[in-house]
Design an enzyme around this catalytic site. Sequence first.
Site, PDB file in Angstrom:
ATOM      1  N   ASP A  43      14.939  28.013 -31.914  1.00  0.00           N
ATOM      2  CA  ASP A  43      14.885  29.305 -32.607  1.00  0.00           C
ATOM      3  C   ASP A  43      13.432  29.765 -32.708  1.00  0.00           C
ATOM      4  OD1 ASP A  43      16.122  31.364 -33.891  1.00  0.00           O
ATOM      5  OD2 ASP A  43      16.601  30.256 -35.725  1.00  0.00           O
ATOM      6  N   GLU A  90      15.674  37.093 -32.987  1.00  0.00           N
ATOM      7  CA  GLU A  90      16.436  38.039 -33.817  1.00  0.00           C
ATOM      8  C   GLU A  90      16.145  39.485 -33.418  1.00  0.00           C
ATOM      9  OE1 GLU A  90      15.712  37.170 -37.963  1.00  0.00           O
ATOM     10  OE2 GLU A  90      16.407  35.090 -37.756  1.00  0.00           O
ATOM     11  N   GLU A 103      25.638  37.694 -37.471  1.00  0.00           N
ATOM     12  CA  GLU A 103      25.613  37.075 -38.806  1.00  0.00           C
ATOM     13  C   GLU A 103      25.988  38.087 -39.891  1.00  0.00           C
ATOM     14  OE1 GLU A 103      22.156  34.664 -39.594  1.00  0.00           O
ATOM     15  OE2 GLU A 103      22.650  34.458 -41.718  1.00  0.00           O
ATOM     16  N   LYS A 130      16.313  31.368 -29.006  1.00  0.00           N
ATOM     17  CA  LYS A 130      17.030  32.440 -29.723  1.00  0.00           C
ATOM     18  C   LYS A 130      15.986  33.294 -30.429  1.00  0.00           C
ATOM     19  CE  LYS A 130      19.385  31.803 -33.738  1.00  0.00           C
ATOM     20  NZ  LYS A 130      18.640  32.730 -34.635  1.00  0.00           N
TER      21      LYS A 130
HETATM   22  O1  KIV Z   1      18.312  29.544 -38.266  1.00  0.00           O
HETATM   23  C1  KIV Z   1      19.535  29.382 -38.144  1.00  0.00           C
HETATM   24  O2  KIV Z   1      20.108  28.344 -38.479  1.00  0.00           O
HETATM   25  C2  KIV Z   1      20.292  30.491 -37.578  1.00  0.00           C
HETATM   26  C3  KIV Z   1      21.778  30.429 -37.670  1.00  0.00           C
HETATM   27  C4  KIV Z   1      22.188  30.705 -39.039  1.00  0.00           C
HETATM   28  C5  KIV Z   1      22.445  31.298 -36.685  1.00  0.00           C
HETATM   29  O3  KIV Z   1      19.722  31.418 -37.089  1.00  0.00           O
END
Ligand code: KIV
Length: 276
Positions: A83, A115, A182, A113
């Site tokens: 992330d 946002e 989300e 990932k």
């Molecule tokens: O940081 C995280 O765990 C997320 C999930 C909630 C999708 O982005």
Amino acid sequence: MRITINQIKEMKQKGEKISMLTAYDYVTAKIVDEAGVPLILVGDSLGMVVLGYDSTIPVTLEVMLHHTKAVVRGAKNALVVGDMPFMTYQISTEEAIRNAGRFLQETGCQAVKLEGGVTVADKVKKIVDCGIPVMGHIGLTPQSINQFGGHKIQGKTPEAASRLLEDAIALDQAGAFAVVMETVPAPLAAFITKKISVPTIGIGAGIGCDGQVQVINDILGSYTDFVPKHARQYAKIAGIMSEAISQYHSEVKSGKFPTEAQSFPMDESIIKNLDK
Ligand code: KIV
């Protein structure tokens, strides 16, 4: 064999539901992987559930790289998604590409990932063009919590619903291999799922998504500061840990631990000689 983004995309075509969980360390990643979960997210949610911050904002790239490396060592089959934390892709496309590249190169994860929808679609395309698979994330995007003014359900008005659909389409067209949605009303998430070609992974977005993701601490009941409405507790780990730790503590104090079973013997004559 490691799961690929093509296998994840095929699951949508075949109507096979996709499960995804977060993990932040080697031991947990190994258990999640061995349970057959095909997607592991090293989420910046670790800011809260591992590091005790009250949001994901303080999480840095170095912290994410450190934890992602541990998860990759534990997961042999799952596709691991790193992330991208706050301010590692927002400033410029160059920085976004460089930081996404660091995830793959330094941690061994298979995808990143980030946002946002329409506003980050150009960056998503450029990262994908470099050969780095990207998972999108729309709806309630926790890095923008101060902009939203709290954990609010997204897409409730006609304008907001239409913006969310545009976000999903923009990510699909930019080449994202999946899109997390989300805190979105279930009927809207189901509608968007039908409108895009890649899998939607819901969290608080109902059963109509192609897959589901949860923060592992929420489903295990190990993070008790806040239990989100969208999570189901499959265990109450905090209670089990607390009982075990209390028992250890009282057995150390009472002299019941350790016993011979946890000790290492040696030839008594050596000790006698030491005392001469
Ligand atoms: O940081 C995280 O765990 C997320 C999930 C909630 C999708 O982005």
